[in-house]
Design a protein around this motif. Sequence first.
Motif, PDB file in Angstrom:
ATOM      1  N   ALA A 244     -30.269  -8.537  15.889  1.00  0.00           N
ATOM      2  CA  ALA A 244     -29.264  -8.519  17.303  1.00  0.00           C
ATOM      3  C   ALA A 244     -29.391  -7.522  18.150  1.00  0.00           C
ATOM      4  O   ALA A 244     -28.928  -7.310  19.191  1.00  0.00           O
ATOM      5  CB  ALA A 244     -27.148  -7.892  16.792  1.00  0.00           C
ATOM      6  N   TYR A 245     -29.390  -6.040  17.288  1.00  0.00           N
ATOM      7  CA  TYR A 245     -29.892  -4.796  18.285  1.00  0.00           C
ATOM      8  C   TYR A 245     -30.993  -4.904  19.244  1.00  0.00           C
ATOM      9  O   TYR A 245     -31.297  -4.893  20.229  1.00  0.00           O
ATOM     10  CB  TYR A 245     -29.745  -3.479  16.983  1.00  0.00           C
ATOM     11  CG  TYR A 245     -27.930  -3.494  16.463  1.00  0.00           C
ATOM     12  CD1 TYR A 245     -27.395  -2.871  17.684  1.00  0.00           C
ATOM     13  CD2 TYR A 245     -27.818  -3.157  15.200  1.00  0.00           C
ATOM     14  CE1 TYR A 245     -25.888  -3.246  17.014  1.00  0.00           C
ATOM     15  CE2 TYR A 245     -26.457  -2.874  15.068  1.00  0.00           C
ATOM     16  CZ  TYR A 245     -25.860  -2.511  15.787  1.00  0.00           C
ATOM     17  OH  TYR A 245     -24.485  -2.334  15.703  1.00  0.00           O
ATOM     18  N   GLU A 246     -32.255  -5.747  18.288  1.00  0.00           N
ATOM     19  CA  GLU A 246     -33.616  -5.250  19.151  1.00  0.00           C
ATOM     20  C   GLU A 246     -33.839  -6.485  19.721  1.00  0.00           C
ATOM     21  O   GLU A 246     -33.954  -6.111  20.712  1.00  0.00           O
ATOM     22  CB  GLU A 246     -34.570  -6.206  17.674  1.00  0.00           C
ATOM     23  CG  GLU A 246     -34.826  -5.327  16.939  1.00  0.00           C
ATOM     24  CD  GLU A 246     -35.737  -5.814  15.934  1.00  0.00           C
ATOM     25  OE1 GLU A 246     -36.393  -6.781  15.777  1.00  0.00           O
ATOM     26  OE2 GLU A 246     -36.073  -4.735  14.090  1.00  0.00           O
ATOM     27  N   GLN A 247     -32.178  -7.507  20.101  1.00  0.00           N
ATOM     28  CA  GLN A 247     -32.364  -8.356  21.521  1.00  0.00           C
ATOM     29  C   GLN A 247     -31.492  -7.883  22.021  1.00  0.00           C
ATOM     30  O   GLN A 247     -32.273  -8.063  23.398  1.00  0.00           O
ATOM     31  CB  GLN A 247     -31.750 -10.006  20.884  1.00  0.00           C
ATOM     32  CG  GLN A 247     -31.062 -10.540  21.349  1.00  0.00           C
ATOM     33  CD  GLN A 247     -30.280 -11.929  21.258  1.00  0.00           C
ATOM     34  OE1 GLN A 247     -30.159 -12.296  20.415  1.00  0.00           O
ATOM     35  NE2 GLN A 247     -30.115 -12.664  21.824  1.00  0.00           N
ATOM     36  N   THR A 248     -30.685  -7.460  22.073  1.00  0.00           N
ATOM     37  CA  THR A 248     -30.057  -5.971  23.079  1.00  0.00           C
ATOM     38  C   THR A 248     -31.750  -5.359  23.981  1.00  0.00           C
ATOM     39  O   THR A 248     -31.629  -5.341  24.500  1.00  0.00           O
ATOM     40  CB  THR A 248     -29.077  -5.403  22.398  1.00  0.00           C
ATOM     41  OG1 THR A 248     -27.920  -6.521  22.524  1.00  0.00           O
ATOM     42  CG2 THR A 248     -28.549  -4.349  23.891  1.00  0.00           C
ATOM     43  N   MET A 249     -32.154  -4.735  22.807  1.00  0.00           N
ATOM     44  CA  MET A 249     -33.300  -3.886  23.158  1.00  0.00           C
ATOM     45  C   MET A 249     -34.293  -4.139  23.716  1.00  0.00           C
ATOM     46  O   MET A 249     -35.117  -3.315  24.577  1.00  0.00           O
ATOM     47  CB  MET A 249     -33.602  -2.950  21.792  1.00  0.00           C
ATOM     48  CG  MET A 249     -32.804  -1.865  21.004  1.00  0.00           C
ATOM     49  SD  MET A 249     -33.564  -1.409  19.573  1.00  0.00           S
ATOM     50  CE  MET A 249     -34.631  -0.283  20.301  1.00  0.00           C
ATOM     51  N   ALA A 250     -34.201  -5.438  23.612  1.00  0.00           N
ATOM     52  CA  ALA A 250     -35.789  -6.154  24.178  1.00  0.00           C
ATOM     53  C   ALA A 250     -35.394  -6.264  25.699  1.00  0.00           C
ATOM     54  O   ALA A 250     -36.279  -6.439  26.303  1.00  0.00           O
ATOM     55  CB  ALA A 250     -36.557  -7.229  23.371  1.00  0.00           C
TER      56      ALA A 250
ATOM     57  N   LEU B 258     -30.797   1.174  21.195  1.00  0.00           N
ATOM     58  CA  LEU B 258     -31.282   2.141  20.335  1.00  0.00           C
ATOM     59  C   LEU B 258     -30.581   2.820  19.174  1.00  0.00           C
ATOM     60  O   LEU B 258     -31.740   3.030  17.930  1.00  0.00           O
ATOM     61  CB  LEU B 258     -33.122   3.270  20.747  1.00  0.00           C
ATOM     62  CG  LEU B 258     -33.199   3.641  20.291  1.00  0.00           C
ATOM     63  CD1 LEU B 258     -34.694   3.854  19.736  1.00  0.00           C
ATOM     64  CD2 LEU B 258     -34.139   4.846  21.367  1.00  0.00           C
ATOM     65  N   SER B 259     -29.976   4.018  19.602  1.00  0.00           N
ATOM     66  CA  SER B 259     -29.002   4.739  18.484  1.00  0.00           C
ATOM     67  C   SER B 259     -28.804   4.445  17.054  1.00  0.00           C
ATOM     68  O   SER B 259     -28.358   4.828  16.264  1.00  0.00           O
ATOM     69  CB  SER B 259     -28.315   5.344  19.453  1.00  0.00           C
ATOM     70  OG  SER B 259     -27.324   6.450  18.807  1.00  0.00           O
TER      71      SER B 259
END
Length: 358
Positions: free
Chosen positions: A177-183, A158-159
């Motif tokens: 890429a970041y949204e895949q981890t966040m989800a 998120l950061s």
Amino acid sequence: MIISQLVLKDFRNYQQLQLSLGDGLSVFWGGNAQGKTNLLEAVHVCCLGKSHRTVQSAEMVSYGKENAQIGLRVKRHDGPRHIQVMLQANKHKRISVSGVPIRRMSELMGHVQCVLFAPEDLQLIKGGPSLRRKYMDTALCQMSPAYFSSLMQYNAALSQRNALLKKGIEEETVYDAYEQTMAHVGAKVLWYRQQFCIEIEPMAARLYSDIANGEPMRVMYRSQVPQGTEQEIEKALTEALKNARPADKRRYITGVGPHRDDLQIVIRDKEARSYASQGQQRTAVLALKLAEVARMQARSGHRPVLMLDDVLSELDLKRQQALTEHVEGQVLLTTATRPPEHLKAAKIFKVEQGKLTE
């Protein structure tokens, strides 16, 4: 579980302390700023690796000293634990469990479990959603190192996503890429929280009703993502993050996800945050904390240490008596005056300028 011994050295206003405790209610009484809350804070640090009052280790070190030490010995059904914490100004804490240094904070979680009611917890009802999320996170982290790790991973991603938004980055693949981890990890966070609320809702409602003479209360998890399995939540969160991306770019911040969720508390069919009286707020917080205790015991087989910091001051006698009927196991309670006669304490300590007399 039972805390058998608490040892302090140069911690706040305690130069040296070796305190033996047992099962039942231990009461610490005395005037303001004598060190009652400091005792509970020391236990909290050993349970969660942090203070509930400050993020600065230096504030917990006695004035003029270079470091402080906390030692906590605990009896459990599956064997004893010995938690040791070294606090140093402007340096990371050093923590060991039964002589073995921990490498990451998740390794501390679950060895000693506590539930704390402090005066600032009244804001749990009237304050913002972040306080209610913190209540859930604190309870869940103590029970599940996996939840703690997922929460840390989600906050890190998120950061990073927020940093991209603030820089005005437009490339869609970078966000993917970041949204895949966040989800992925966010789905775990959401699922754990949803299950937590499902489990504590009937407990908290019953406890509140008992203490508040039959008054009804409800507890619900509020999220932009619907309930479901982890896989369903992950899919929904992936879509929500992608759909929110244009608006997030305009606002430079992530507007959807577990970091935006809330715990809704309703008393007599009215939102407690807007309508609850001072007495209703205090009783609702107590019910949530006691429900947390019951859930921990049901899931782990260990009853956590319950710590009540000045909880009796604004409860009338009837509610005090109702509260004590639901308190069992090891309880640490602070009060400005000697405990009321209806409280059957195993040990009573007077606290004065960092010294205890029994």
